[in-house]
Design a protein around this motif. Structure first.
Motif, PDB file in Angstrom:
ATOM      1  N   GLY A  42       0.771  -1.298   0.180  1.00 31.32           N
ATOM      2  CA  GLY A  42      -0.071   0.131  -0.003  1.00 31.32           C
ATOM      3  C   GLY A  42       0.828   1.154  -0.038  1.00 31.32           C
ATOM      4  O   GLY A  42       0.225   2.301   0.023  1.00 31.32           O
ATOM      5  N   ALA A  43       2.139   1.173  -0.123  1.00 37.63           N
ATOM      6  CA  ALA A  43       2.988   2.340  -0.098  1.00 37.63           C
ATOM      7  C   ALA A  43       2.855   2.928  -1.175  1.00 37.63           C
ATOM      8  O   ALA A  43       3.245   4.401  -1.268  1.00 37.63           O
ATOM      9  N   GLY A  44       2.612   2.468  -2.320  1.00 30.26           N
ATOM     10  CA  GLY A  44       2.377   3.083  -3.724  1.00 30.26           C
ATOM     11  C   GLY A  44       3.304   2.729  -4.634  1.00 30.26           C
ATOM     12  O   GLY A  44       3.507   3.181  -5.907  1.00 30.26           O
ATOM     13  N   LYS A  45       4.062   1.809  -4.545  1.00 33.91           N
ATOM     14  CA  LYS A  45       5.050   1.173  -5.408  1.00 33.91           C
ATOM     15  C   LYS A  45       4.451   0.997  -6.718  1.00 33.91           C
ATOM     16  O   LYS A  45       4.807   1.165  -7.881  1.00 33.91           O
ATOM     17  N   THR A  46       3.331   0.019  -6.777  1.00 30.57           N
ATOM     18  CA  THR A  46       2.630  -0.201  -8.058  1.00 30.57           C
ATOM     19  C   THR A  46       2.149   0.971  -8.803  1.00 30.57           C
ATOM     20  O   THR A  46       2.288   1.032 -10.143  1.00 30.57           O
ATOM     21  N   THR A  47       1.450   1.646  -7.856  1.00 28.87           N
ATOM     22  CA  THR A  47       0.756   2.924  -8.440  1.00 28.87           C
ATOM     23  C   THR A  47       1.913   3.904  -9.205  1.00 28.87           C
ATOM     24  O   THR A  47       1.796   4.384 -10.111  1.00 28.87           O
TER      25      THR A  47
END
Ligand code: ATP
Length: 235
Positions: A42-47
């Motif tokens: 949920g840290a935003g890596k994929t985003t």
């Protein structure tokens, strides 16, 4: 010059609908370099990867490849600029054979790898060339997903957790493969939870938390950073 970033992301913000997910991501990769993005779920890596490639369209900030503004480009033109994305869910055609999967991707940039070269660096895929995607192991599916991107001619590879769910011996194979690509001059952005795996491949690390890059360091500094990493990653 050689030290100028090939891919640069600056102050990137991104949204899913009304949900503001990235709050200012900055990172850069030089040609031939491998960087790893670490961070909790949920840290935003994929985003971040999806925003670079243009799947996430609601974005703000700066994304450049060789100085070219990617934010302004439609997704197919981003691919043509030489950027390839291998999603965590791999995106191969399950009902088609390995051969067919490798024949389908169009050459969208110059210098796509030939099927013969693919089979040279993925000998296990050649052994399975007539098997449908559904019959492949997780590791073989991951390799096929990477191989498909190499067919397109991409020189910058965005790999989302390529070792996810794979047995240690297969993780090692994926590591060898990434090292081979590195020696061939590919530029690699790796999202990875397994920093021990990534440490053998990456030149530099970027740590994300709550949609931001909160730390960056060279792999040579990794051992000195273990304390803060355990804090960021909760491991
Ligand atoms: P993971 O390892 O779990 O994939 P991540 O660091 O890659 O983690 P993202 O998948 O980028 O994190 O998710 C960042 C935030 O965006 C999370 O809060 C997540 O719940 C949210 N998010 C992800 N995908 C969507 C979506 N399609 N719609 C709305 N919110 C989303």
């Amino acid at each position: 010059t050689a030290s100028e970033p090939l891919l640069e992301v600056r102050d990137l913000e991104a949204w899913y609908g009304e949900s503001h997910v990235l709050h200012g991501v900055s990172l850069d990769v030089r040609e031939g370099e491998t960087i790893t993005i670490l961070g909790r779920n949920g840290a935003g890596k994929t985003t971040t990867l999806r925003s670079i490639i243009g799947i996430v369209r609601k974005r703000k900030g700066v994304i450049t490849l060789r100085g070219q503004d990617l934010l302004a480009l439609p997704q197919h033109k981003v691919a043509r600029a030489g950027l390839g994305y291998v999603p965590e869910e791999r995106g191969i055609f399950a009902s088609l054979s390995v051969d067919e999967n490798l024949s389908l991707p169009p050459k969208i940039a110059d210098g796509g790898m030939s099927i013969a070269d693919i089979y040279r660096i993925f000998p296990n895929l050649e052994e399975r060339r007539n098997s449908p995607g559904t019959k492949l192991s997780g590791g073989e599916q991951q390799m096929l997903a990477i191989a498909r991107i190499l067919r397109t001619g991409a020189r910058v590879l965005l790999l989302d957790e390529p070792t996810e769910g794979l047995a240690p011996v297969i993780v090692q194979r994926i590591g060898e493969l990434i090292r081979t690509l590195k020696t061939q001059g590919y530029t690699i952005v790796l999202v990875e939870q397994n920093f021990r795996f990534a440490a053998k491949l990456a030149d530099r690390f970027f740590v994300m938390e709550d949609g931001r890059v909160v730390d960056t360091f060279a792999t040579t500094e990794l051992s000195a950073r273990m304390g803060s990493l355990h804090e960021y990653l909760g491991v």
